[in-house]
Design an enzyme around this catalytic site. Sequence first.
Site, short mmCIF file in Angstrom:
data_model
loop_
_atom_site.label_atom_id
_atom_site.label_comp_id
_atom_site.label_asym_id
_atom_site.label_seq_id
_atom_site.Cartn_x
_atom_site.Cartn_y
_atom_site.Cartn_z
CE LYS A 87 41.40 37.16 43.24
NZ LYS A 87 40.58 38.30 42.77
CD GLU A 135 46.81 34.78 28.13
OE1 GLU A 135 45.55 35.30 28.12
OE2 GLU A 135 46.80 33.61 27.72
CB CYS A 144 45.62 42.45 27.16
SG CYS A 144 44.62 41.07 26.04
CD GLU A 149 47.70 47.65 29.69
OE1 GLU A 149 48.03 47.32 30.96
OE2 GLU A 149 47.25 46.87 29.00
P1 NAD Z 1 45.18 43.23 38.11
O1 NAD Z 1 46.54 42.72 37.75
O2 NAD Z 1 45.03 44.28 39.02
O3 NAD Z 1 44.28 42.00 38.60
C1 NAD Z 1 44.20 40.73 37.97
C2 NAD Z 1 43.73 39.67 38.91
O4 NAD Z 1 44.70 39.50 39.78
C3 NAD Z 1 42.37 40.16 39.86
O5 NAD Z 1 41.69 38.96 39.99
C4 NAD Z 1 43.20 40.51 41.16
O6 NAD Z 1 42.09 40.28 42.32
C5 NAD Z 1 44.43 39.69 41.24
N1 NAD Z 1 45.40 40.06 41.97
C6 NAD Z 1 45.84 41.37 42.09
N2 NAD Z 1 46.79 41.20 43.19
C7 NAD Z 1 47.07 40.02 43.34
C8 NAD Z 1 48.33 39.08 44.25
N3 NAD Z 1 49.14 39.99 44.86
N4 NAD Z 1 48.26 37.91 44.02
C9 NAD Z 1 47.22 37.32 43.39
N5 NAD Z 1 46.34 37.92 42.82
C10 NAD Z 1 46.45 39.20 42.57
O7 NAD Z 1 44.73 43.52 36.53
P2 NAD Z 1 43.02 44.29 36.06
O8 NAD Z 1 43.29 45.58 36.57
O9 NAD Z 1 42.19 43.32 36.73
O10 NAD Z 1 43.24 43.97 34.60
C11 NAD Z 1 43.71 44.65 33.43
C12 NAD Z 1 44.98 44.14 33.24
O11 NAD Z 1 44.99 42.75 32.60
C13 NAD Z 1 45.52 44.94 32.03
O12 NAD Z 1 47.09 45.23 32.40
C14 NAD Z 1 45.45 44.28 30.87
O13 NAD Z 1 46.40 44.29 30.04
C15 NAD Z 1 45.52 42.76 31.45
N6 NAD Z 1 44.97 41.82 30.59
C16 NAD Z 1 45.97 41.11 29.79
C17 NAD Z 1 45.39 40.12 29.00
C18 NAD Z 1 46.50 39.11 27.87
O14 NAD Z 1 45.82 38.28 27.64
N7 NAD Z 1 47.53 39.59 27.91
C19 NAD Z 1 44.13 40.09 28.69
C20 NAD Z 1 43.17 40.72 29.54
C21 NAD Z 1 43.77 41.81 30.31
#
Ligand code: NAD
Length: 506
Positions: free
Chosen positions: A191, A266, A300, A400
Amino acid sequence: MSDLQQNLARAEGYLARFARDGVLNHIGGVSGPADSGETFETRSPADGRLLAKVARGGASDIDKAARAAKAAFRSWAALSGADRRKILHRIADGIVARADEIAFTECMDTGQALRFMSKAALRGAENFRFYADKAPEARDGQSIQAPGQVNITTRHPIGPVGVITPWNTPFMLSTWKIAPALAAGCTVVHKPAEFSPLTARLLVEIAEEAGLPKGVWNLVNGFGEDAGKALTMHPDIKAIAFVGESRTGSMIMRQGSDTLKRVHFELGGKNPVVVFADADLERAADAAVFMIYSLNGERCTSSSRLLVEESIHDAFVARVAEKAARIKVGHPLDPQTVIGPLIHEVHEKKVLSYFDIAREDGATLAVGGQKLGGEFAGGHYVAPTLFTGANQSMRIAQEEIFGPVLTAIPFRTEEEALAIANDVEYGLTGYIWTNDVTRAFRFSEGLEAGMIWVNSENVRHLPTPFGGVKNSGIGRDGGDWSFDFYMETKNIAFATVAHAIPKLGG
Ligand code: NAD
């Protein structure tokens, strides 16, 4: 024609299919719309134009995908490691062959600059090659001896898994999660993030063209609160590999609790780069600038906090400010661009809100701090930004922001630097700059982070563990660590002597 105009024309060619056909789900080897027939739009962050209508999957699409992944699991898991290796290498070949298409599509969908995205496409291929070569050893275990007993451990793929990815560098991150899952013998329901769904579609096509059996990899687009949520709650899905925000991780943990999901998270970061006076200051400045302003700061592992020893603070921060002010902001397809537009107006609003918060909290704006207009009108362009005169209690030092925004904080002693570095809820990465090797070791021992680089920016070596502590994550990827997540370990004990068995009941 300028380089940008040429690149725009090429991008147009790559994007035409999405404009025409939309982005379909792919379940059990068959592409189609969402069951509901609903779609959502993905727009380019550069100018807001519509790129594609995307299938808006929900619970019934996820159910079909999970069933397809379950049906394909036995035969995929039974394939020899050598055979999985071959297919994964062919997927890598397919990625390399379409690397330009992937990079251009990713730039237009995410706003990330081409100079970084062309490498990200190739890094995706490397992820597949690395785990292709590890596939034959995925089942390997240990032999543990005991008196009168020999134990043998074996590893088995856990089953169909859900992979949920964010929007910042979606192609690279999808390969990073999916390649080890396939190498382990798991089947996948992916997804992708709703803000940048295009390259996930290219990836599943490449995989099936490379000979991956139907149903092994299924793609369901949709929103987190419906498709994502349904995936985390589905009983046939044994584990969820998630990359995204910390608070989404908490939601997923709750959603997955009834079905006892194994989770790998992550999550976010507020990573410090700590610069001591004895460091190579020019290299430290280059690394600090690279780690916050590359990938639009939507990274991240970005070094969003700059902790500098007081004696060199002003000169060092001035050096960083000079570099930041010279960074070229521009269209993601302009080869000169370093910073492109932020992903979406919602995210732009969040980043801009921190400019007001910083001013209210009393920080000093050294560089940037505004949305860019003029030639940038219509896109989500934000200037590279540096705040100085900050302290730990300010929100820009704690939260962040996930944009090109750096917060500089001075420190007097090593102890104070460590206390500041650790005084956040995150613990993903840390970067230490010093020529004192004993201090580097001592400091990294105390630093609360999953990954630390000494005298270096983030240079990733795939066999090493990747992951965070505190609110930055649970679990590790990389090397053999990924197999710990995607596989179950079984212990088989053989008696080697006729030992005395307790006789109960005569
Ligand atoms: P997000 O958490 O909003 O969304 C990530 C994914 O989760 C999307 O596909 C979204 O549709 C899905 N999602 C949202 N709510 C959900 C739920 N209730 N149940 C299941 N899936 C759900 O994150 P974002 O805004 O897309 O990405 C940015 C974040 O990702 C930042 O916090 C960044 O630090 C983090 N990130 C971490 C790493 C790492 O390796 N630690 C790498 C890249 C990004």
